[in-house]
Design a protein around this motif. Structure first.
Motif, PDB file in Angstrom:
ATOM      1  N   ASP A 100     -23.027 -21.086 -18.875  1.00  0.00           N
ATOM      2  CA  ASP A 100     -23.361 -20.288 -17.912  1.00  0.00           C
ATOM      3  C   ASP A 100     -24.790 -19.950 -17.890  1.00  0.00           C
ATOM      4  O   ASP A 100     -25.538 -19.777 -19.153  1.00  0.00           O
ATOM      5  CB  ASP A 100     -22.524 -18.824 -18.227  1.00  0.00           C
ATOM      6  CG  ASP A 100     -22.835 -17.788 -17.278  1.00  0.00           C
ATOM      7  OD1 ASP A 100     -21.595 -17.502 -16.845  1.00  0.00           O
ATOM      8  OD2 ASP A 100     -23.580 -17.070 -17.297  1.00  0.00           O
ATOM      9  N   PRO A 101     -25.430 -19.726 -16.679  1.00  0.00           N
ATOM     10  CA  PRO A 101     -26.784 -19.601 -16.533  1.00  0.00           C
ATOM     11  C   PRO A 101     -27.519 -18.396 -17.326  1.00  0.00           C
ATOM     12  O   PRO A 101     -28.657 -18.295 -17.970  1.00  0.00           O
ATOM     13  CB  PRO A 101     -27.141 -19.365 -14.975  1.00  0.00           C
ATOM     14  CG  PRO A 101     -25.832 -19.943 -14.319  1.00  0.00           C
ATOM     15  CD  PRO A 101     -24.792 -19.813 -15.357  1.00  0.00           C
ATOM     16  N   GLN A 102     -26.457 -17.380 -17.822  1.00  0.00           N
ATOM     17  CA  GLN A 102     -26.983 -16.300 -18.437  1.00  0.00           C
ATOM     18  C   GLN A 102     -27.512 -16.446 -19.687  1.00  0.00           C
ATOM     19  O   GLN A 102     -28.404 -15.480 -20.393  1.00  0.00           O
ATOM     20  CB  GLN A 102     -25.616 -15.009 -18.222  1.00  0.00           C
ATOM     21  CG  GLN A 102     -24.776 -15.508 -19.169  1.00  0.00           C
ATOM     22  CD  GLN A 102     -23.827 -14.071 -19.494  1.00  0.00           C
ATOM     23  OE1 GLN A 102     -23.974 -13.249 -19.964  1.00  0.00           O
ATOM     24  NE2 GLN A 102     -22.648 -14.297 -18.642  1.00  0.00           N
ATOM     25  N   VAL A 103     -27.296 -17.491 -20.334  1.00  0.00           N
ATOM     26  CA  VAL A 103     -27.539 -17.949 -21.699  1.00  0.00           C
ATOM     27  C   VAL A 103     -28.946 -18.358 -21.880  1.00  0.00           C
ATOM     28  O   VAL A 103     -29.690 -18.542 -23.083  1.00  0.00           O
ATOM     29  CB  VAL A 103     -26.653 -18.740 -22.487  1.00  0.00           C
ATOM     30  CG1 VAL A 103     -25.279 -18.324 -22.167  1.00  0.00           C
ATOM     31  CG2 VAL A 103     -26.737 -20.201 -21.810  1.00  0.00           C
ATOM     32  N   LEU A 104     -29.702 -18.658 -20.596  1.00  0.00           N
ATOM     33  CA  LEU A 104     -30.990 -19.396 -20.466  1.00  0.00           C
ATOM     34  C   LEU A 104     -32.177 -18.444 -21.179  1.00  0.00           C
ATOM     35  O   LEU A 104     -33.083 -19.088 -21.775  1.00  0.00           O
ATOM     36  CB  LEU A 104     -31.424 -19.783 -19.232  1.00  0.00           C
ATOM     37  CG  LEU A 104     -30.427 -20.593 -18.551  1.00  0.00           C
ATOM     38  CD1 LEU A 104     -31.015 -21.082 -17.158  1.00  0.00           C
ATOM     39  CD2 LEU A 104     -30.483 -21.964 -19.104  1.00  0.00           C
ATOM     40  N   GLN A 105     -31.787 -17.193 -21.569  1.00  0.00           N
ATOM     41  CA  GLN A 105     -32.830 -16.166 -22.191  1.00  0.00           C
ATOM     42  C   GLN A 105     -32.759 -16.130 -23.509  1.00  0.00           C
ATOM     43  O   GLN A 105     -33.492 -15.635 -24.106  1.00  0.00           O
ATOM     44  CB  GLN A 105     -32.575 -14.801 -21.558  1.00  0.00           C
ATOM     45  CG  GLN A 105     -32.658 -14.782 -20.096  1.00  0.00           C
ATOM     46  CD  GLN A 105     -33.900 -15.291 -19.485  1.00  0.00           C
ATOM     47  OE1 GLN A 105     -34.914 -15.296 -20.192  1.00  0.00           O
ATOM     48  NE2 GLN A 105     -33.722 -15.739 -18.234  1.00  0.00           N
ATOM     49  N   ALA A 106     -31.687 -16.942 -24.107  1.00  0.00           N
ATOM     50  CA  ALA A 106     -31.453 -16.710 -25.683  1.00  0.00           C
ATOM     51  C   ALA A 106     -32.547 -17.562 -26.253  1.00  0.00           C
ATOM     52  O   ALA A 106     -33.066 -18.565 -25.869  1.00  0.00           O
ATOM     53  CB  ALA A 106     -30.182 -17.260 -25.923  1.00  0.00           C
ATOM     54  N   ASP A 107     -33.034 -16.997 -27.739  1.00  0.00           N
ATOM     55  CA  ASP A 107     -33.819 -17.745 -28.443  1.00  0.00           C
ATOM     56  C   ASP A 107     -33.621 -19.108 -28.610  1.00  0.00           C
ATOM     57  O   ASP A 107     -34.403 -20.217 -28.976  1.00  0.00           O
ATOM     58  CB  ASP A 107     -34.349 -17.010 -29.560  1.00  0.00           C
ATOM     59  CG  ASP A 107     -34.983 -15.566 -29.203  1.00  0.00           C
ATOM     60  OD1 ASP A 107     -35.772 -15.457 -28.355  1.00  0.00           O
ATOM     61  OD2 ASP A 107     -34.390 -14.516 -29.531  1.00  0.00           O
ATOM     62  N   LEU A 108     -32.258 -19.366 -29.078  1.00  0.00           N
ATOM     63  CA  LEU A 108     -31.493 -20.287 -29.569  1.00  0.00           C
ATOM     64  C   LEU A 108     -30.280 -20.747 -29.006  1.00  0.00           C
ATOM     65  O   LEU A 108     -29.206 -19.738 -29.144  1.00  0.00           O
ATOM     66  CB  LEU A 108     -31.686 -20.602 -30.845  1.00  0.00           C
ATOM     67  CG  LEU A 108     -30.959 -21.749 -31.591  1.00  0.00           C
ATOM     68  CD1 LEU A 108     -31.688 -23.268 -31.103  1.00  0.00           C
ATOM     69  CD2 LEU A 108     -31.051 -21.785 -33.174  1.00  0.00           C
ATOM     70  N   ILE A 109     -29.991 -21.862 -28.330  1.00  0.00           N
ATOM     71  CA  ILE A 109     -28.581 -22.014 -27.598  1.00  0.00           C
ATOM     72  C   ILE A 109     -28.065 -23.272 -28.307  1.00  0.00           C
ATOM     73  O   ILE A 109     -28.478 -24.232 -28.312  1.00  0.00           O
ATOM     74  CB  ILE A 109     -28.967 -22.538 -25.943  1.00  0.00           C
ATOM     75  CG1 ILE A 109     -29.789 -21.453 -25.458  1.00  0.00           C
ATOM     76  CG2 ILE A 109     -27.510 -22.505 -25.241  1.00  0.00           C
ATOM     77  CD1 ILE A 109     -30.171 -21.938 -23.969  1.00  0.00           C
ATOM     78  N   PHE A 110     -26.895 -23.195 -28.785  1.00  0.00           N
ATOM     79  CA  PHE A 110     -25.822 -24.012 -29.485  1.00  0.00           C
ATOM     80  C   PHE A 110     -25.141 -24.508 -28.297  1.00  0.00           C
ATOM     81  O   PHE A 110     -24.311 -23.571 -27.646  1.00  0.00           O
ATOM     82  CB  PHE A 110     -25.045 -23.206 -30.567  1.00  0.00           C
ATOM     83  CG  PHE A 110     -25.978 -22.650 -31.579  1.00  0.00           C
ATOM     84  CD1 PHE A 110     -26.185 -23.550 -32.903  1.00  0.00           C
ATOM     85  CD2 PHE A 110     -26.544 -21.409 -31.459  1.00  0.00           C
ATOM     86  CE1 PHE A 110     -26.837 -23.210 -34.079  1.00  0.00           C
ATOM     87  CE2 PHE A 110     -27.202 -21.174 -32.871  1.00  0.00           C
ATOM     88  CZ  PHE A 110     -27.246 -21.752 -33.930  1.00  0.00           C
ATOM     89  N   ILE A 111     -25.096 -25.713 -28.135  1.00  0.00           N
ATOM     90  CA  ILE A 111     -24.413 -26.440 -26.877  1.00  0.00           C
ATOM     91  C   ILE A 111     -23.412 -27.409 -27.448  1.00  0.00           C
ATOM     92  O   ILE A 111     -23.764 -28.409 -28.173  1.00  0.00           O
ATOM     93  CB  ILE A 111     -25.298 -26.986 -25.965  1.00  0.00           C
ATOM     94  CG1 ILE A 111     -26.344 -26.192 -25.488  1.00  0.00           C
ATOM     95  CG2 ILE A 111     -24.550 -27.658 -24.948  1.00  0.00           C
ATOM     96  CD1 ILE A 111     -27.532 -26.487 -24.887  1.00  0.00           C
ATOM     97  N   GLY A 112     -22.049 -27.260 -26.944  1.00  0.00           N
ATOM     98  CA  GLY A 112     -21.002 -28.050 -27.888  1.00  0.00           C
ATOM     99  C   GLY A 112     -20.425 -28.905 -26.505  1.00  0.00           C
ATOM    100  O   GLY A 112     -19.991 -28.440 -25.536  1.00  0.00           O
ATOM    101  N   PHE A 113     -20.101 -30.097 -26.873  1.00  0.00           N
ATOM    102  CA  PHE A 113     -19.696 -30.933 -25.855  1.00  0.00           C
ATOM    103  C   PHE A 113     -18.591 -31.979 -26.473  1.00  0.00           C
ATOM    104  O   PHE A 113     -18.378 -32.108 -27.637  1.00  0.00           O
ATOM    105  CB  PHE A 113     -20.827 -31.927 -25.200  1.00  0.00           C
ATOM    106  CG  PHE A 113     -21.282 -32.732 -26.410  1.00  0.00           C
ATOM    107  CD1 PHE A 113     -20.968 -34.049 -26.682  1.00  0.00           C
ATOM    108  CD2 PHE A 113     -22.394 -32.524 -27.226  1.00  0.00           C
ATOM    109  CE1 PHE A 113     -21.490 -35.133 -27.734  1.00  0.00           C
ATOM    110  CE2 PHE A 113     -22.722 -33.066 -28.270  1.00  0.00           C
ATOM    111  CZ  PHE A 113     -22.253 -34.486 -28.589  1.00  0.00           C
ATOM    112  N   TRP A 114     -17.632 -32.617 -25.626  1.00  0.00           N
ATOM    113  CA  TRP A 114     -16.791 -33.633 -25.938  1.00  0.00           C
ATOM    114  C   TRP A 114     -17.331 -34.916 -25.264  1.00  0.00           C
ATOM    115  O   TRP A 114     -17.865 -34.868 -24.200  1.00  0.00           O
ATOM    116  CB  TRP A 114     -15.278 -33.238 -25.607  1.00  0.00           C
ATOM    117  CG  TRP A 114     -14.999 -32.933 -24.144  1.00  0.00           C
ATOM    118  CD1 TRP A 114     -15.147 -31.757 -23.593  1.00  0.00           C
ATOM    119  CD2 TRP A 114     -14.422 -34.069 -23.265  1.00  0.00           C
ATOM    120  NE1 TRP A 114     -14.640 -32.236 -22.256  1.00  0.00           N
ATOM    121  CE2 TRP A 114     -14.183 -33.522 -22.253  1.00  0.00           C
ATOM    122  CE3 TRP A 114     -14.101 -35.373 -23.549  1.00  0.00           C
ATOM    123  CZ2 TRP A 114     -13.932 -34.064 -20.966  1.00  0.00           C
ATOM    124  CZ3 TRP A 114     -13.627 -36.202 -22.515  1.00  0.00           C
ATOM    125  CH2 TRP A 114     -13.313 -35.489 -20.885  1.00  0.00           C
TER     126      TRP A 114
END
Ligand SMILES: Cc1cc2nc3c(=O)[nH]c(=O)nc-3n(C[C@H](O)[C@H](O)[C@H](O)COP(=O)(O)O)c2cc1C
Length: 167
Positions: free
Chosen positions: A37-51
């Motif tokens: 979701d675009p709202q997370v772009l402000q976080a200092d660190l984004i954890f991104i999970g994929f399959w």
């Protein structure tokens, strides 16, 4: 420090990893937990999970990665195959091609993830031979993953990242 966790998960394996990341973060510091979701772009660190889909991340994650510009990210994912670390590294290399040069990858983690039983039935119907044997052996090895050891290793990896200053 504000964190966000976004993940994509078709059958629940990557969701388990996302929950392990959430459980490791200091409570109250996680701005968002859920699908990209675009709202997370402000976080200092984004954890991104994929399959893993065809050797790289799923298309939903790929589309999200392409929206990043200068964020710090930690990549985590699951794959049906997982006999060797080099395989995971090849996937991560492919995933990183979706990132702009300004994005910093502070860490990454991958483990094997079980596949639906229909996949095993497809393998069983294949012609006898070493390739079929390898696929069946791999399928059976994946059945228990992610397991508690995978989740612990991920949690340790995240803890190490949290204790280091961000670039
Ligand atoms: C359509 C499809 C394509 C897949 N392609 C790959 C692949 O190229 N390499 C691999 O190792 N696993 C592949 N897998 C297995 C999944 O990546 C693996 O089971 C993963 O843990 C699923 O995660 P999830 O439960 O979070 O959806 C594929 C699975 C599906 C359904």
């Amino acid at each position: 420090m504000k964190y966000a966790i976004v993940y994509s998960s078709k059958t629940g394996n990557t969701a388990q990893l996302a929950q392990a990341v959430q459980a490791t973060l200091p409570s109250g510091d996680c701005l968002y937990f859920g699908f990209p979701d675009p709202q997370v772009l402000q976080a200092d660190l984004i954890f991104i999970g994929f399959w893993t889909d065809k050797g790289t991340c799923d298309s939903q994650t790929a589309a999200f990665l392409q929206t990043l510009t200068s964020q710090s990210v930690f990549l985590f994912g699951t794959a049906g195959f997982g006999g060797e670390e080099a395989y995971f590294q090849r996937i991560l290399t492919a995933v990183k091609t979706h990132l702009a040069p300004g994005v910093t990858v502070v860490g990454s983690f991958m483990c094997q993830g079980k596949m639906p039983q229909a996949v095993r039935r497809r393998y069983e119907s294949m012609e006898d031979g070493p390739h079929r044997d390898m696929l069946l052996t791999n399928f059976d090895r994946a059945v228990s993953h992610p397991d508690s050891s995978d989740l612990l290793r991920l949690s340790q990896c995240v803890s190490t990242i949290l204790s280091a200053p961000l670039p």
